[in-house]
Scaffold this motif. Structure first.
Motif, PDB file in Angstrom:
ATOM      1  N   VAL A   1      57.162  -4.056  14.678  1.00  0.00           N
ATOM      2  CA  VAL A   1      55.788  -4.363  15.089  1.00  0.00           C
ATOM      3  C   VAL A   1      55.458  -5.809  14.744  1.00  0.00           C
ATOM      4  O   VAL A   1      55.570  -6.223  13.594  1.00  0.00           O
ATOM      5  CB  VAL A   1      54.784  -3.414  14.404  1.00  0.00           C
ATOM      6  CG1 VAL A   1      53.344  -3.845  14.725  1.00  0.00           C
ATOM      7  CG2 VAL A   1      55.011  -1.980  14.860  1.00  0.00           C
ATOM      8  N   THR A   2      55.040  -6.568  15.743  1.00  0.00           N
ATOM      9  CA  THR A   2      54.656  -7.963  15.526  1.00  0.00           C
ATOM     10  C   THR A   2      53.162  -8.188  15.715  1.00  0.00           C
ATOM     11  O   THR A   2      52.647  -9.224  15.309  1.00  0.00           O
ATOM     12  CB  THR A   2      55.436  -8.884  16.480  1.00  0.00           C
ATOM     13  OG1 THR A   2      55.268  -8.436  17.845  1.00  0.00           O
ATOM     14  CG2 THR A   2      56.925  -8.882  16.138  1.00  0.00           C
ATOM     15  N   ALA A   3      52.483  -7.256  16.323  1.00  0.00           N
ATOM     16  CA  ALA A   3      51.023  -7.324  16.449  1.00  0.00           C
ATOM     17  C   ALA A   3      50.462  -5.928  16.236  1.00  0.00           C
ATOM     18  O   ALA A   3      50.931  -4.971  16.849  1.00  0.00           O
ATOM     19  CB  ALA A   3      50.613  -7.859  17.828  1.00  0.00           C
ATOM     20  N   GLY A   4      49.496  -5.822  15.327  1.00  0.00           N
ATOM     21  CA  GLY A   4      48.929  -4.523  14.978  1.00  0.00           C
ATOM     22  C   GLY A   4      49.443  -4.001  13.648  1.00  0.00           C
ATOM     23  O   GLY A   4      49.248  -2.834  13.322  1.00  0.00           O
ATOM     24  N   ARG A   5      50.069  -4.877  12.848  1.00  0.00           N
ATOM     25  CA  ARG A   5      50.659  -4.414  11.593  1.00  0.00           C
ATOM     26  C   ARG A   5      49.611  -3.853  10.634  1.00  0.00           C
ATOM     27  O   ARG A   5      49.906  -2.960   9.839  1.00  0.00           O
ATOM     28  CB  ARG A   5      51.426  -5.547  10.893  1.00  0.00           C
ATOM     29  CG  ARG A   5      52.658  -6.020  11.667  1.00  0.00           C
ATOM     30  CD  ARG A   5      53.663  -6.684  10.733  1.00  0.00           C
ATOM     31  NE  ARG A   5      54.121  -5.758   9.712  1.00  0.00           N
ATOM     32  CZ  ARG A   5      55.089  -4.874   9.890  1.00  0.00           C
ATOM     33  NH1 ARG A   5      55.697  -4.784  11.046  1.00  0.00           N
ATOM     34  NH2 ARG A   5      55.447  -4.074   8.899  1.00  0.00           N
ATOM     35  N   ASP A   6      48.388  -4.364  10.699  1.00  0.00           N
ATOM     36  CA  ASP A   6      47.342  -3.879   9.800  1.00  0.00           C
ATOM     37  C   ASP A   6      46.886  -2.467  10.155  1.00  0.00           C
ATOM     38  O   ASP A   6      46.123  -1.849   9.397  1.00  0.00           O
ATOM     39  CB  ASP A   6      46.146  -4.827   9.815  1.00  0.00           C
ATOM     40  CG  ASP A   6      45.535  -4.999  11.189  1.00  0.00           C
ATOM     41  OD1 ASP A   6      46.258  -4.798  12.193  1.00  0.00           O
ATOM     42  OD2 ASP A   6      44.350  -5.343  11.270  1.00  0.00           O
ATOM     43  N   GLN A   7      47.371  -1.923  11.274  1.00  0.00           N
ATOM     44  CA  GLN A   7      47.001  -0.570  11.679  1.00  0.00           C
ATOM     45  C   GLN A   7      48.133   0.448  11.466  1.00  0.00           C
ATOM     46  O   GLN A   7      47.978   1.620  11.793  1.00  0.00           O
ATOM     47  CB  GLN A   7      46.605  -0.551  13.159  1.00  0.00           C
ATOM     48  CG  GLN A   7      45.432  -1.443  13.516  1.00  0.00           C
ATOM     49  CD  GLN A   7      45.081  -1.331  14.979  1.00  0.00           C
ATOM     50  OE1 GLN A   7      44.518  -0.341  15.447  1.00  0.00           O
ATOM     51  NE2 GLN A   7      45.440  -2.348  15.756  1.00  0.00           N
TER      52      GLN A   7
END
Length: 221
Positions: free
Chosen positions: A95-101
């Motif tokens: 995952v490169t975008a959305g890691r905080d989710q």
């Protein structure tokens, strides 16, 4: 399969039972695939968008997966899990975008860690039943009272509750150290979020539904 995974799988299966795939765009590895139940609007629908070395899932949550070693990302997800199953531990690394989710705080894990620590205290130092009862009562009032000071559904509040707790048995000397949660910051208090698990199931299901559609079209032609 863990209870956490099984619950997410059952929820996803119910929500997407009538899904069909619509190919919005397809040019080699450049794809835009839409999955939804006809006549149900966008409810529980999602899109898979791919281009070389990348895949985006967009629905209630959005995650971008990237890996330089695999040009066709559908192939990556197909190869790294069994049919109808997911591999979130491996996939989250991509995952490169959305890691905080990816992960969310778990009150259940917090309760388990508290209970494990209390049992350790009871084995190692609290000899009398009176002290053990007193500890249990203090834990109950501090963390789970009828009118709780802390909202344990939230990570920051749980951390504050752990930091504030202190218990001294009756008859303890002033020089005796009270029981406190000194190592709580080492506890594992997060688990894969509902959104990430749902998205993992959506990717795997989408791949299978898309492949089945392609097979049907090939037979018909």
């Amino acid at each position: 399969m863990s209870a956490e995974y099984a619950e997410a799988a059952a929820y996803f299966k119910r929500a997407t039972a009538g899904h069909e795939v619509t190919v919005m765009h397809e040019d080699g590895l450049y794809r835009h695939l839409r999955f939804q139940t006809p006549g149900n609007g966008s409810s529980y629908g999602y899109d898979l968008i791919t281009w070389p070395y990348n895949l985006v899932i967009r629905g209630g949550w959005t995650f971008t997966f990237t890996i330089d070693a695999t040009e066709d990302m559908l192939d990556l997800f197909r190869r790294t899990s069994l049919p109808s199953q997911i591999n979130p531990s491996y996939w989250q690394e991509k995952v490169t975008a959305g890691r905080d989710q990816i992960e969310s705080f778990s009150e259940e894990l917090l309760k388990k860690e508290i209970e494990d620590t209390v049992q350790q205290w009871e084995r190692d130092g609290l000899d009398s039943q009176v002290d053990r009862d007193g500890l249990r009562e203090a834990i109950k009032e501090h963390f789970f009272g009828e009118w709780p000071e802390y909202s344990l559904e939230h990570k920051e509040e749980a951390h504050r509750a752990l930091n504030d707790f202190s218990f001294s048995p009756k008859g303890a000397k002033p020089s005796d150290q009270p029981y406190t949660f000194d190592d709580w910051f080492e506890w594992r208090l997060t688990e894969f979020s509902h959104g990430f698990l749902w998205s993992c199931h959506a990717i795997r299901h989408g791949i299978e539904l898309y492949a089945a559609t392609r097979t049907t079209e090939a037979v018909a032609s």
